[in-house]
Scaffold this motif. Structure first.
Motif, PDB file in Angstrom:
ATOM      1  N   ILE A   1      77.238  82.223 -34.033  1.00 29.08           N
ATOM      2  CA  ILE A   1      75.977  82.891 -33.755  1.00 29.08           C
ATOM      3  C   ILE A   1      74.960  82.612 -34.852  1.00 29.08           C
TER       4      ILE A   1
ATOM      5  N   ARG B   1      69.458  84.853 -26.428  1.00 29.52           N
ATOM      6  CA  ARG B   1      70.755  85.425 -26.756  1.00 29.52           C
ATOM      7  C   ARG B   1      71.307  86.222 -25.583  1.00 29.52           C
TER       8      ARG B   1
ATOM      9  N   ILE C   1      74.193  88.910 -24.841  1.00 32.73           N
ATOM     10  CA  ILE C   1      75.086  89.848 -25.527  1.00 32.73           C
ATOM     11  C   ILE C   1      75.802  90.703 -24.489  1.00 32.73           C
TER      12      ILE C   1
ATOM     13  N   ALA D   1      74.089  98.282 -29.497  1.00 34.75           N
ATOM     14  CA  ALA D   1      73.721  97.282 -28.499  1.00 34.75           C
ATOM     15  C   ALA D   1      72.377  97.607 -27.856  1.00 34.75           C
TER      16      ALA D   1
ATOM     17  N   VAL E   1      66.713  88.998 -26.347  1.00 31.30           N
ATOM     18  CA  VAL E   1      68.082  89.419 -26.029  1.00 31.30           C
ATOM     19  C   VAL E   1      68.202  89.849 -24.577  1.00 31.30           C
TER      20      VAL E   1
ATOM     21  N   LEU F   1      71.086  91.861 -22.508  1.00 28.92           N
ATOM     22  CA  LEU F   1      72.287  92.655 -22.734  1.00 28.92           C
ATOM     23  C   LEU F   1      72.977  92.971 -21.418  1.00 28.92           C
TER      24      LEU F   1
ATOM     25  N   PHE G   1      78.613  84.385 -23.246  1.00 27.39           N
ATOM     26  CA  PHE G   1      77.941  85.289 -24.166  1.00 27.39           C
ATOM     27  C   PHE G   1      77.990  84.753 -25.593  1.00 27.39           C
ATOM     28  N   ASP G   2      76.888  84.953 -26.302  1.00 27.43           N
ATOM     29  CA  ASP G   2      76.835  84.586 -27.716  1.00 27.43           C
ATOM     30  C   ASP G   2      77.527  85.631 -28.583  1.00 27.43           C
ATOM     31  N   LEU G   3      77.515  86.887 -28.119  1.00 32.75           N
ATOM     32  CA  LEU G   3      78.057  87.974 -28.927  1.00 32.75           C
ATOM     33  C   LEU G   3      78.648  89.048 -28.022  1.00 32.75           C
ATOM     34  N   TYR G   4      79.882  89.479 -28.363  1.00 34.64           N
ATOM     35  CA  TYR G   4      80.498  90.656 -27.753  1.00 34.64           C
ATOM     36  C   TYR G   4      80.413  91.809 -28.758  1.00 34.64           C
TER      37      TYR G   4
ATOM     38  N   SER H   1      82.196  82.507 -28.747  1.00 32.70           N
ATOM     39  CA  SER H   1      81.486  83.786 -28.731  1.00 32.70           C
ATOM     40  C   SER H   1      81.840  84.576 -29.989  1.00 32.70           C
TER      41      SER H   1
END
Length: 403
Positions: A204, A221, A223, A240, A249, A251, A320-323, A364
């Motif tokens: 990331i 992004r 997420i 979040a 972002v 989400l 997803f880039d981020l969990y 991720s």
């Protein structure tokens, strides 16, 4: 005179300790989490890094934390350095224009610290709503968590961000870890005076934000927030939601609802109370997110750990880039049964450990959040009261899936 001095010496220490204890009782339970802070107030974050490898991922998370004029970010960036054998005293060095005394560093530490300072200074320069103060903590690993927690207490921070102790290989898999860093993280999780987030950076930090003009529905992004329930998940949801207000972002919040076969604990009073609080937070989340096109919400009915993995896969592999997830350490849930049996990283919790060890999320990053629950909060929960302050938000038609 000797007797008087002895009496005074005996009395001074307990009087000072009593005074400090009384002050801490007043301030200890205030402003110790993201969820517990007011929507339009400053958020204070203590960001810890061990080396340059941790910097870009941490800065990316701070950037996503969305400092604004109404709710600015105050970041305390800490470079953690092991105390050398030649030194005997733990040191805290505050880096500013007036203090450039790094005479007790070796050349490698000097260069690394200088690069870390420049990276965090650039974060401050690119965002007027972010204030950064850089520091170095030089102490043995055995007591490094004490310095981190003391700084968090002294700065009244809402959140501590820690880097995961294992390195990530080029293919996204986890390499060898540093046991010293792992011990520091576990001690901080145990003794932290606020919420804690642990970042597993799988790239990331290397994905720079697109500087081109943004159009509705075009997000840099992606997420995902995975919600099962409990204080840690509610804190992760609040964090979040703060990120969701960032224009770059998108989400996706996925709530895993226990199926009929997983409701054996429904008679438990504490389980039912937690479920009611979870429902209130989800309702508040839905009500506040009605106008944000960058938020999706879905519910998935699951019965065990295997179905949770299948549900997470259905959201998209490497999409997803981020969990963002709650740590949920020590919490019993029938829907996570079996996930913790083969886990190797208890600091990540069952879901976090599964994501880091899985093949479908190799690129991720994972942010594991642990909520700070004070004795006052526990007492309030026992009385059945709860509050929800998510700060931003949208509502969509909820899609519900069975697995």
């Amino acid at each position: 005179m000797v007797l008087t001095l002895l009496v005074m010496s005996c009395l001074i220490e307990p009087i000072i300790a009593l005074a400090n204890k009384s002050t801490k009782k007043i301030t200890r339970h205030m402003n110790r989490s993201i969820k517990g802070s007011e929507p339009d107030t400053e958020i204070r974050i203590l960001a810890c890094v061990h080396s340059l490898r941790n910097v870009m991922g941490t800065i990316s998370v701070l950037h996503l934390s969305n400092g604004t004029n109404d709710s600015p970010l105050s970041v305390f960036a800490i470079h953690l350095i092991e105390l050398s054998k030649r030194s005997t005293t733990t040191m805290l060095i505050v880096h500013d224009d007036k203090n450039n005394d790094e005479g007790r560093y070796n050349n490698h530490s000097k260069n690394e610290t200088a690069n870390i300072i420049r990276a965090f200074e650039n974060l401050e320069k690119t965002n007027n709503a972010v204030a950064v103060q850089t520091m170095s903590v030089i102490s043995p690993y055995a007591t490094m968590h004490v310095d981190i927690c003391s700084l968090a207490e002294d700065k009244s921070v809402n959140l501590i961000i820690l880097p995961f102790h294992k390195e990530v290989k080029g293919d996204g898999r986890m390499g060898n870890g540093n046991s010293n860093f792992a011990n520091v993280n576990m001690h901080v999780l145990t003794h932290a005076p606020c919420s804690v987030a642990m970042l597993v950076d799988r790239g990331i930090g290397s994905k720079m934000f697109d500087s081109q003009e943004k159009f509705p529905g075009n997000f840099a992004r992606q997420i995902a927030m995975l919600f099962i329930g409990g204080p840690d998940d509610r804190e992760a949801l609040a964090y979040a939601c703060r990120m969701a207000s960032h224009p770059d972002v998108c989400l996706t919040v996925a709530r895993f609802v226990p199926g009929e076969q997983a409701m054996d604990l429904s008679h438990d009073v504490s389980v039912n109370r937690e479920r009611r609080i979870d429902d209130e937070h989800i309702e508040d989340f839905e009500d506040k997110l009605m106008s944000n096109i960058g938020i999706n919400y879905t519910e998935m009915v699951v019965h065990n750990g295997e179905e949770i993995i299948a549900a997470i896969r259905s959201l998209g592999e490497d999409f997803f880039d981020l969990y963002i997830i709650g740590r949920r350490q020590g919490e019993i849930s029938p829907v996570t049964e079996g996930l913790s049996d083969w886990g190797s990283c208890p600091e990540l919790g069952a879901i976090g450990d599964t994501l880091v060890s899985s093949n479908f999320a190799l690129h991720s990053s994972v942010l594991v959040v642990q909520h700070y629950v004070s004795a006052v909060a526990i007492h309030e929960m026992a009385d059945g009261s709860s509050t929800c302050s998510l700060g931003v938000g949208t509502k969509h038609d909820v899609q519900r899936y069975d697995f």
